[in-house]
Design a protein around this motif. Structure first.
Motif, PDB file in Angstrom:
ATOM      1  N   VAL A 218     -67.780 -61.629 -52.432  1.00 15.01           N
ATOM      2  CA  VAL A 218     -66.422 -62.157 -52.392  1.00 15.01           C
ATOM      3  C   VAL A 218     -65.473 -61.028 -52.767  1.00 15.01           C
ATOM      4  N   ALA A 219     -64.533 -60.752 -51.905  1.00 15.25           N
ATOM      5  CA  ALA A 219     -63.585 -59.669 -52.162  1.00 15.25           C
ATOM      6  C   ALA A 219     -62.697 -60.012 -53.351  1.00 15.25           C
ATOM      7  N   ASP A 220     -62.274 -58.981 -54.058  1.00 17.83           N
ATOM      8  CA  ASP A 220     -61.343 -59.189 -55.163  1.00 17.83           C
ATOM      9  C   ASP A 220     -59.997 -59.646 -54.613  1.00 17.83           C
ATOM     10  N   PRO A 221     -59.349 -60.602 -55.292  1.00 17.76           N
ATOM     11  CA  PRO A 221     -58.027 -61.040 -54.822  1.00 17.76           C
ATOM     12  C   PRO A 221     -56.990 -59.949 -54.993  1.00 17.76           C
ATOM     13  N   GLU A 222     -55.865 -60.153 -54.349  1.00 18.83           N
ATOM     14  CA  GLU A 222     -54.796 -59.157 -54.415  1.00 18.83           C
ATOM     15  C   GLU A 222     -54.292 -59.033 -55.850  1.00 18.83           C
ATOM     16  N   PRO A 223     -53.988 -57.821 -56.297  1.00 22.14           N
ATOM     17  CA  PRO A 223     -53.490 -57.649 -57.667  1.00 22.14           C
ATOM     18  C   PRO A 223     -52.085 -58.227 -57.821  1.00 22.14           C
ATOM     19  N   VAL A 224     -51.706 -58.422 -59.069  1.00 15.93           N
ATOM     20  CA  VAL A 224     -50.368 -58.930 -59.366  1.00 15.93           C
ATOM     21  C   VAL A 224     -49.350 -57.825 -59.104  1.00 15.93           C
ATOM     22  N   ARG A 225     -48.364 -58.126 -58.284  1.00 17.80           N
ATOM     23  CA  ARG A 225     -47.307 -57.155 -57.967  1.00 17.80           C
ATOM     24  C   ARG A 225     -45.974 -57.705 -58.475  1.00 17.80           C
TER      25      ARG A 225
END
Length: 437
Positions: free
Chosen positions: A93-100
């Motif tokens: 499972v790919a890591d989710p997008e980081p907090v921007r």
């Protein structure tokens, strides 16, 4: 269809059902369920503490940064869960997008964390996974341990008369000193056989339990479908840009090495002919005739180049005549069948033409075929292009091949390339494109 275990290796006489209880996959999945309970307790307690503390402090305005910090911690625990699923379940499972953060500073980061759906999904996972982890832990440990215990009962039954002064395991006691014990050979055999059934069923039960964990990890701890789509579109945009740049370089190279060089030579020949016109008219006439031939060749090269960019017959008359003209230039006889009620969008029509062109070129150059077919039709909202030949086969979309580049270009417009080409042939390559009328 998902299969828990691979077929028996070639030459192996042990059926998969008998190998499953001893396979590494079974024990890794069992270890995953075993570890789920303590980790789920930790995550559940953490989630409840974060929610309670954050909600309780909202009246003092300290609850907002506390809640944001708690959500960040949930994301970290989610990373641990993804790593555990990847190691023990083989679930990638790919890591989710980081907090921007839209604004710099602490307030910007707090706002970004609180607005992030990924952060809240990690917190929800901590709450939902807890009851499931309790059930899966208790059920798998009980089922698995009872199965092995009953199967091995003949090996440890001796402990009852040796240490407990009874002939076997007590199954029922009336309270007056009378009971039923598992001590007869038939009873021992039945007990061991029932344990064998549980042991053989255990891997499939464990695998079924972990399927729920796979769904939860993938659905709650992975990237959102929107983020995945955005990432895919960014990748497709890069493919389109690279393809356009490669086409421009090809056109520039063809112009420089072909028509441009020929026109330069033509200008020089005409200059020499003009100089010889007064002193040797016959030689000048021959040079003009040669220049006339060069002009025809240059015009043909320019027509071929324009056809390679976008053929006029495709714009004026559509796919059927354009593909018929394309197939007529192939060194292999090609039967063309186009069944379309009306024309698709110009962009899709152009992609379909150049896809067919590249596939026909592959047949001509590599297939060693004696005949080929080209079929184009519409099904639902898809435009289908099928090129088949009776050649040697062996075509594939591995990295570095022309078909790999074609597949990438089709994916950039939500298309698909399917290659069926066993060694020895025949070869069938199907391209699917979205229909945009």
């Amino acid at each position: 269809m998902d299969t828990a275990y691979a077929p028996s290796p070639r030459g192996s006489r042990v059926p998969v059902g008998l190998r499953a209880p001893f396979s590494g996959r079974t024990w890794r999945e069992f270890l995953y369920l075993f570890l789920s309970l303590p980790l789920a307790v930790l995550m559940f307690v953490y989630a409840i503490t974060v929610i309670s503390l954050g909600a309780g402090l909202l009246v003092t305005f300290l609850g907002i940064p506390v809640l944001a910090g708690g959500l960040a911690g949930s994301r970290a625990l989610g990373g641990l869960e993804r790593a555990r699923a990847r190691t023990l379940l083989g679930l990638k499972v790919a890591d989710p997008e980081p907090v921007r953060a839209a604004k710099p500073g602490l307030l910007g980061w707090v706002g970004a964390v609180l607005k992030s759906g990924v952060s809240w999904r990690h917190l929800i996972y901590s709450l939902l996974h807890f009851p499931w982890a309790i059930f899966s832990f208790v059920f798998s440990v009980t089922f698995w341990s009872i199965g092995w215990m009953l199967l091995s009962y003949p090996l440890w039954r001796w402990t009852f008369p040796a240490y407990l002064d009874q002939p076997g395991a007590l199954m029922w006691d009336d309270g007056n000193g009378h009971g039923v014990y598992l001590d007869a050979p038939t009873e021992i055999g039945f007990t061991s056989g029932f344990g064998l059934l549980l042991v053989l069923a255990g891997p499939w039960v464990i695998h079924g339990l972990t399927q729920v964990d796979r769904i939860m990890v993938h659905g709650l701890l992975g990237p959102s479908s929107l983020a995945t789509r955005v990432s895919q579109l960014e990748s497709d945009r890069g493919v389109v840009v690279d393809t356009a740049a490669a086409d421009l370089r090809r056109i520039e190279r063809d112009l420089h090495d072909g028509a441009q060089a020929r026109l330069v030579a033509l200008a020089m020949d005409l200059g020499l002919a003009r100089e010889k016109l007064a002193e040797d008219p016959q030689a000048a006439a021959r040079m003009v005739d040669e220049a006339h031939g060069e002009v025809k060749i240059a015009l043909q090269e320019l027509r071929d180049l324009a056809r390679g960019i976008h053929p006029a017959i495709l714009t004026d008359r559509g796919l059927d005549p354009a593909l018929s003209a394309l197939s007529a230039r192939c060194t292999v006889p090609v039967t063309v069948t186009v069944d379309l009620d009306h024309r698709p969008a110009a962009a899709i029509e152009g992609i379909a033409y150049f896809t067919a062109s590249e596939l026909i070129q592959n047949v001509s150059k590599h297939a060693q075929a004696t005949s080929a077919t080209l079929d184009v039709w519409r099904t639902a909202d898809r435009l289908m292009v099928l090129v088949a030949d009776n050649g040697r086969g062996g075509a594939h979309t591995d990295s570095g091949t022309g078909l790999a580049g074609l597949a990438e270009r089709l994916e950039a417009v939500d298309g698909l390339l399917i290659v069926d080409s066993p060694i020895g042939g025949p070869t069938c390559v199907t391209a699917e494109l979205p229909w945009r009328g």
